[in-house]
Design an enzyme around this catalytic site. Structure first.
Site, short mmCIF file in Angstrom:
data_model
loop_
_atom_site.label_atom_id
_atom_site.label_comp_id
_atom_site.label_asym_id
_atom_site.label_seq_id
_atom_site.Cartn_x
_atom_site.Cartn_y
_atom_site.Cartn_z
N SER A 37 2.77 4.94 1.08
CA SER A 37 3.41 5.41 2.30
C SER A 37 2.21 6.06 3.02
CB SER A 37 4.27 6.54 1.70
OG SER A 37 4.79 6.77 3.20
N GLY A 38 2.12 5.87 4.50
CA GLY A 38 1.25 6.40 5.34
C GLY A 38 -0.02 5.42 5.08
N SER A 56 6.07 -1.66 -2.06
CA SER A 56 6.09 -2.72 -3.26
C SER A 56 5.17 -2.40 -4.48
CB SER A 56 5.98 -4.04 -2.68
OG SER A 56 4.55 -4.19 -1.86
N GLY A 90 0.92 -1.21 -0.04
CA GLY A 90 0.02 0.03 0.23
C GLY A 90 0.95 1.24 -0.09
#
Length: 362
Positions: free
Chosen positions: A196-197, A268, A194
């Site tokens: 970032s954050g 990823s 997913g």
């Protein structure tokens, strides 16, 4: 005759065509061989005269002609077709590209459309080969994109790499099954992906706390932590991201072999690399979890200040802003942290893990 893969030999007892038995066959004839005895041979196997055995390799050097607009990257997996054989392959190094106007050799980190480059490749299993100089059939191959099925490159083998013959698998007395029995559970990999954050590390940490409380042996491979050691030499270009995930997949597989439940929390961003990880680790051992928190929510959180830097031009390769993120088309579970309570999400993950374990047993 000799089947190269198995090494078994037999005598040709009869040559049969659509019109019946024939005394000999020539290049281009469609025939069936009846052998003097039953041997191990299957689709794609290459046969030769028994007194003239062919070589096999799983690493070689080749000249590649890149035929796709999407660049070829070191570490990315492709399908390779060499004569009648198919396997998975990856580019392990680019020695140089050839300037077609001057024939000079130039340094290169990726393959662009119409590039002619000298590269090294590794394949997933030994294949029968020869140099292109000696055999056009066993010395030439194509690379095929695993997502689009498009032919991305044509290649000509120069020679096998010496290390292909010098490295051998070592049989060990203690197996993965022995370690899993001692641990009291199966080893597996839960792959969180997913933006970032999005909450990947939060989910992985909460799941590990629950599994640890149940007496399971676990470990988290977190993106930021791994980049401080194992992958500290990698940046955030597409090529470095591919190599980052390749290394993580290999490490996760080793830790799973130790009988651990491994959680990976990495952006990823590319489907190809996630598919590579799935195939390397094994479909039955791999649970992909897409943390689908929307970009605008991730950007509002911006817990590391990355989105602010990306919007100001200081961070050009952030996934979702300056670099693409490819959401999974199919996944074991999708979780939107903004909509789901953390405890509920963990319970869903535990159910998925139980179902996965039950399917392996059946």
């Amino acid at each position: 005759m000799r089947v190269t893969r198995s090494g078994q030999t037999a005598t040709v007892a009869e040559i049969v065509s659509m019109d019946g038995p024939m005394p000999e066959a020539r290049c281009g004839d469609a025939i069936t061989l009846r052998l003097s005895k039953e041997i191990d041979a299957s689709r794609g196997d290459v046969i030769s005269l028994s007194q003239s055995p062919l070589e096999t390799t799983d690493q070689f050097e080749a000249t590649l002609v890149w035929m796709n607009e999407e660049p070829g990257l070191i570490g990315r997996s492709y399908d390779i077709k060499l004569a009648t054989q198919w396997a998975s392959a990856s580019i392990t190094g680019i020695k140089h590209r050839v300037d077609i106007n001057t024939l000079n050799h130039e340094a290169s980190k990726q393959l662009s459309l119409n590039d002619i480059s000298l590269c090294t490749l590794a394949i997933s299993k030994p294949m029968v080969f020869d140099s292109y100089q000696h055999s056009k059939t066993l010395g030439s191959f194509i690379l095929v994109d695993r997502i689009s099925n498009a032919t991305v490159a044509a290649g000509m083998i120069t020679h096998s790499l010496r290390r292909a013959q010098n490295v051998h698998a070592q049989a060990l007395s203690i197996t993965r099954a022995d370690r899993e029995k001692l641990n009291g559970h199966k080893g597996k990999v839960i792959w969180f992906t997913g933006l970032s954050g999005s909450g990947k590390s939060t989910l992985a940490n909460a799941l590990e706390v629950e599994l640890h409380a149940r007496g399971h042996r676990t470990y988290i491979l977190d993106g930021d932590n791994v980049r401080q050691g194992l992958n500290k030499d990698l940046g955030f270009t597409d090529a470095d991201r591919v190599e980052n995930i390749r290394r993580i997949a290999e490490v996760a597989k080793l830790m799973m072999d130790a009988g651990l439940i491994v959680m990976t929390a990495f952006i990823s961003p590319f489907r190809r690399e996630r598919q590579m990880a799935r195939e390397l680790i094994g479909e039955e051992n791999f649970i992909e979890v897409y943390v689908s928190t929307p970009l605008e929510v991730c950007e509002q959180r911006d817990v590391k200040g990355l989105y602010k830097k990306a919007r100001s031009g200081q961070l050009p390769n952030l996934s979702g802003i300056g670099s693409p993120y490819e959401p999974p088309e199919q996944t074991s579970l999708a979780i939107n942290i903004t909509d789901a309570d953390l405890e509920i999400s963990i319970q869903k993950l535990l159910i998925i893990m139980t179902e996965n374990e039950n399917s392996k047993r059946t």
